[in-house]
Write an enzyme that holds these catalytic residues in place. Structure first.
Site, mmCIF file in Angstrom:
data_model
loop_
_atom_site.group_PDB
_atom_site.id
_atom_site.type_symbol
_atom_site.label_atom_id
_atom_site.label_comp_id
_atom_site.label_asym_id
_atom_site.label_seq_id
_atom_site.Cartn_x
_atom_site.Cartn_y
_atom_site.Cartn_z
ATOM 1 C CB SER A 1 -0.211 5.605 -4.761
ATOM 2 O OG SER A 1 0.411 5.372 -3.531
ATOM 3 C CD1 TRP B 1 0.400 -1.533 -5.680
ATOM 4 C CD2 TRP B 1 0.865 -0.829 -3.621
ATOM 5 N NE1 TRP B 1 1.459 -2.273 -5.212
ATOM 6 C CE2 TRP B 1 1.763 -1.868 -3.944
ATOM 7 C CE3 TRP B 1 0.962 -0.242 -2.360
ATOM 8 C CZ2 TRP B 1 2.749 -2.311 -3.073
ATOM 9 C CZ3 TRP B 1 1.935 -0.683 -1.491
ATOM 10 C CH2 TRP B 1 2.818 -1.704 -1.848
ATOM 11 C CG HIS B 2 -0.812 1.727 0.226
ATOM 12 N ND1 HIS B 2 -0.441 2.607 -0.757
ATOM 13 C CD2 HIS B 2 0.288 1.557 1.003
ATOM 14 C CE1 HIS B 2 0.822 2.966 -0.568
ATOM 15 N NE2 HIS B 2 1.280 2.337 0.492
ATOM 16 N N GLY B 3 -4.575 -0.886 -0.600
ATOM 17 C CA GLY B 3 -5.649 -1.742 -0.106
ATOM 18 C C GLY B 3 -6.932 -1.534 -0.881
ATOM 19 C CG PHE C 1 -0.579 -2.990 1.865
ATOM 20 C CD1 PHE C 1 -1.947 -3.000 2.175
ATOM 21 C CD2 PHE C 1 0.252 -2.225 2.625
ATOM 22 C CE1 PHE C 1 -2.441 -2.218 3.204
ATOM 23 C CE2 PHE C 1 -0.234 -1.440 3.659
ATOM 24 C CZ PHE C 1 -1.576 -1.442 3.945
#
Lengths: 480, 418
Positions: free
Chosen positions: B246, B249-251, B418
């Site tokens: 996760s 996923w954000h960056g 994102f």
């Protein structure tokens, strides 16, 4: 569906009205352009006889009060600071929607504009006062680079952040200032900046081409006036920083005016004839002060009156507001002259004006001071050496002159008029000295600890006209 | 399915993680004194790629699991993946919800006053969150985090709290506007935020924050990995895996991975300490059924979340660690009293506006938390005068106090990246 539509329409209507009110409060109210237009729209249709267009040299040099007092001219100075010719053109278009003047005076000092766009602040003060129309959109479009249009339209994107600077002026009609009640666009500059020498322009015949955009709109302005069959005259008002380059541009401007058969009056060449004294009649390098603008306006008004057919509206009830405006300007100048007097023997007569409210407070021992005694006696304060406060209102109390007086310590008196609150208070400070204090809206006016303090409030301009002091041992001198 | 997953993840990997992977490998190789790879991708990152890739992945898995029939109409599928309100920053929709609605598009009523009002209220509230709160908070957050070498502990604590507010209002506002605009058109998108700062634990927080993503990870990663059915250790491992992914996923940066890792760790530790915590509470006879206990849990959850946000907002891990070090080694409590607080980017007036706006946000979230009502539902069940006053008040606040116009550099939605 019908019910819900009505509901939504009602909501949007209420929202629209509230947003209009908010806009009214938040919008800019600069006196150099925006308010000039606001007040122009309030004029009765077809009442302006002489429409004076141009930059600050138009609205600071053409004294509409003098033009009225001397020639009965119903004039309006319609311009904004550093106004380029393209804005002037749209000002004229806007003005002609409601007015049909007998003469258009184009103060063309900004023929010197040699760039494509004015600074943001000037664009705003110049154009944000204009009512929404195609002309306003065109005026903004020509004043702003295309890629920056979104920064100026809609206009609220510029002023919605003013919540940090809102003041009384934003909430009251005419900004809560009697100055704007009958205002005709003229801003009387009270500063003085002496110039020992000014470049002599009389015999200068060189020419320089005008900046393309400036020339285009200069021509369009003249053409628009001629299209509407309204006489137009181009005037350059005198200013101290006139230079060879400027004069060369004005010469070109005169040639273009001649092409259209329009008179071009370069007043820098007539300054001696007008009696302009650059050591006393100038406010700054570009503008005349209250002495200079009266001389200039008297001269140019006479010239225009002799050459063009302009009605004398004095005595016509439709034009009462011009009389009131002229009176107000005269009153402001009177206050300014008062504040420039430096000798107590010369000021007393002026202080006894019916429209002044005087607050005279005496602190400390002044018994041995003859000039102070004379000054106080002339104002009706005879208690020798008495400390205290005297509030003088000649109009309301013609017999005694005094609205209130007290020498007792620990006394206070409050005077309230619609525009201001006054407080006179006598008390002892921490060192045991008696103190006489006069305050207007919580601001104290005191120029000296020992001696006489005088605060002069003008009931016409609704402002403090002067505040000065006489100190023991200072002869007849006035300290400010 | 594997091929589809690989293609989707491959596109995401190249665009978003290609350079990150190369840089990380180079770093590792350099440690081993091996010559680094000089190659770098020079690609523009498509806006919102993570959102629609995940939406497409969800659809593929749903079809594979027979939970959703395969969409035979290409236009219908394209509309599902590229539905514009939620295309760039979610909510990440499920095929079962959105595709079904799109199939029934012809049954939609064009004019439904209630639906349109509800959508308009949500959009207005979204604009309020973004323009009045998030972009105003950014004026303090950005200078402090960007000039981190110059500030002390209190500045960082204030900035971290403000960032917590900023990111909620920034991301939450986009979701609100997306949900609102979709609703006006007749589509019901899933909820993405549910009063997240009223959460009483980190697990609770993740059931309220970016709900569409957390449920995505739950359904398509956590449960397939075994969830909590294979013992404590495996559960902890699964939680850590989900939160590390996760974060990623954000960056494409290690600070996001650390941020995810911290949240994973919070939950693993909470699970591990749960029996001891219960025992201590019982022994100390702490009343856990009262307001003060709930408040304590809300506040402590917020503190933990705000702490983790430091890693999210900082440019990299080194900066984040520097900030945390300064919070403890350079205390500057006096700035709360001597007026310096108002020199960080928000003067007194701006700060007052922000505080009042955050209080309004708190009220709206409290209604959501306590009454389980979103702002549109709550306002629409009130009397007309209240509904209109609240709505006009909100619009006026946006109009006057909103950060827009040339005097202000509009902030892009943070989650667009994102």
């Amino acid at each position: 569906m019908k019910k819900s539509m009505i509901r939504i329409v009602c909501f949007l209507l209420i929202l629209f009205i509230i947003l209009q009110c908010v806009n009214h409060i938040f919008r800019f109210k600069y006196s150099d352009g925006i308010y000039t237009m606001t007040k122009f729209y309030e004029l009765e249709d077809n009442t302006v006889d002489v429409l004076i267009l141009g930059s600050s040299r138009a609205f600071e040099n053409f004294n509409t009060g003098t033009l009225w007092d001397e020639y009965g001219m119903a004039s309006y100075t319609y311009g904004s600071s550093l106004q380029p010719m393209w804005s002037t053109y749209y000002y004229l278009r806007e003005a002609l929607k409601t007015q049909e003047p007998e003469l258009i005076v184009l103060e063309a000092g900004r023929l010197v504009t040699n760039y494509e766009y004015e600074g943001d602040e000037k664009i705003i003060s110049g154009l944000y006062g204009m009512r929404w129309s195609l002309d306003k959109l065109k005026a903004i479009a020509v004043s702003v680079p295309t890629d920056r249009l979104g920064e100026f339209i809609p206009t609220n994107v510029r002023y919605h952040t003013r919540y940090t600077e809102l003041s009384k002026a934003d909430f009251y009609r005419d900004q809560g200032n009697p100055f704007y009640r009958d205002w005709k666009g003229f801003l009387c500059n009270m500063e003085t900046m002496p110039f020992d020498s000014v470049w002599e322009s009389s015999c200068f015949e060189e020419r320089m081409p005008l900046y393309e955009k400036t020339e285009k709109y200069y021509r369009k302005t003249i053409e628009l006036a001629q299209l509407r069959n309204i006489p137009i005259v181009v005037v350059i008002s005198p200013y101290a920083s006139i230079s060879e380059e400027h004069e060369a541009l004005f010469n070109t401007g005169a040639d273009i005016a001649a092409e259209y058969g329009v008179e071009f009056i370069e007043c820098n060449r007539l300054a001696d004839e007008m009696g302009i004294d650059y050591t006393s009649d100038v406010a700054d390098p570009s503008h005349l002060n209250y002495r200079g603008n009266r001389k200039f306006s008297r001269y140019i008004g006479g010239l225009l009156k002799s050459r063009y057919s302009i009605s004398d509206r004095r005595g016509d009830p439709r034009y009462d507001s011009w009389q009131r405006s002229a009176d107000f300007t005269a009153r402001m100048i009177r206050d300014q002259e008062l504040s420039e007097i430096g000798d107590s023997r010369l000021i007393t007569e002026k202080l006894l004006d019916d429209d002044y409210l005087l607050f005279i407070s005496v602190n400390g021992d002044c018994t041995a001071d003859k000039p102070i005694e004379e000054f106080l006696a002339a104002l009706g304060v005879h208690e020798e050496a008495a400390e205290g406060i005297w509030c003088r209102d000649n109009e309301a109390y013609p017999q005694t002159g005094f609205l209130w007086q007290s020498g007792a310590i620990y006394t206070s008196h409050y005077i309230s008029i619609p525009s201001h609150d006054f407080r006179c208070e006598r008390y002892q400070d921490e060192d045991g000295n008696d103190v006489s204090m006069v305050t207007v809206d919580r601001k104290e006016y005191r120029n000296t600890g020992t001696g006489v303090n005088v605060m002069v409030y003008d009931k016409v301009t609704e402002s403090v006209a002067d505040s000065f002091a006489l100190r023991p041992g200072n002869e007849y001198g006035i300290s400010r | 399915m594997i091929l589809c997953l690989l293609i989707n993840l491959g596109i995401l990997g190249v665009f978003k993680y290609g350079n990150f992977l190369i840089a990380s490998m180079n770093h590792a190789l350099r440690l081993l004194h091996i010559q680094a790879m000089p190659y770098q991708f020079h690609l523009l990152l498509p806006v919102g790629i993570s959102f629609y890739t995940f939406q497409a992945l969800g659809y593929i898995i749903d079809v594979y699991r027979n939970e959703t029939p395969a969409e035979k109409n290409f236009i219908g599928y394209a509309l599902f993946v590229s539905f514009f309100p939620q295309l760039v920053a979610g909510p990440i929709e499920r095929s079962g919800n959105l595709l079904n609605q799109m199939k029934n598009i012809e049954h939609l009523k064009l004019w439904d006053a209630k639906r349109i009002t509800s959508g308009a209220i949500l959009m207005t509230w979204g604009f309020f969150m973004k323009m009045v709160i998030a972009d105003r908070a950014a004026l303090l957050v950005d200078p402090v985090f960007d000039g981190y070498q110059m500030y002390g502990g209190t500045e960082f604590i204030v900035a971290a709290v403000f960032f917590a507010i900023q990111i909620y209002c920034d991301f939450g506002s986009y979701s609100m506007i997306a949900i609102g605009s979709a609703r006006i058109m007749g589509f019901k998108l899933m909820e993405n935020f549910n009063a997240p700062y009223f959460a009483v634990s980190i697990r609770d927080f993740w059931s309220r924050w970016h709900i569409s993503l957390s449920t995505w990870f739950r359904d398509y990663l956590y449960i397939p990995l075994g969830g909590n059915r294979r013992g404590c250790l495996r559960k902890a491992l699964n939680i850590m895996s989900v939160f590390l992914v996760s974060g990623l996923w954000h960056g494409a940066s290690w600070n996001y991975v650390v941020w995810g890792g911290i949240h994973g760790l919070y939950q693993v530790l909470a699970d591990f300490l749960e029996p001891y915590r219960k025992k201590v509470l019982q022994k100390a006879k702490v009343n856990t059924a009262c307001f003060s206990w709930r408040l304590l849990r809300i506040v402590s959850t917020f503190v933990l979340v705000a702490f983790a946000w430091i890693f999210f907002r900082a440019d990299n891990i080194r900066v984040a660690l520097h900030i945390i070090q300064r919070i403890f080694t350079r205390p500057t409590p006096w700035i709360l009293f001597n007026g310096e607080l108002f020199t960080l980017g928000l003067d007194r007036i701006e700060m007052n506006i922000l505080v009042v706006s955050v209080l309004i946000l708190g009220l709206v979230d409290y209604v959501r938390y306590k009454k389980k009502l979103t702002i549109d539902a709550f306002l629409m069940e009130q009397n007309l005068w209240f509904e209109w006053t609240a709505l006009i008040g909100m619009i006026l606040m946006i109009y006057i106090f909103g950060k827009y116009g040339p005097a202000f550099n509009a902030q892009q939605f943070i989650y667009f990246q994102f």
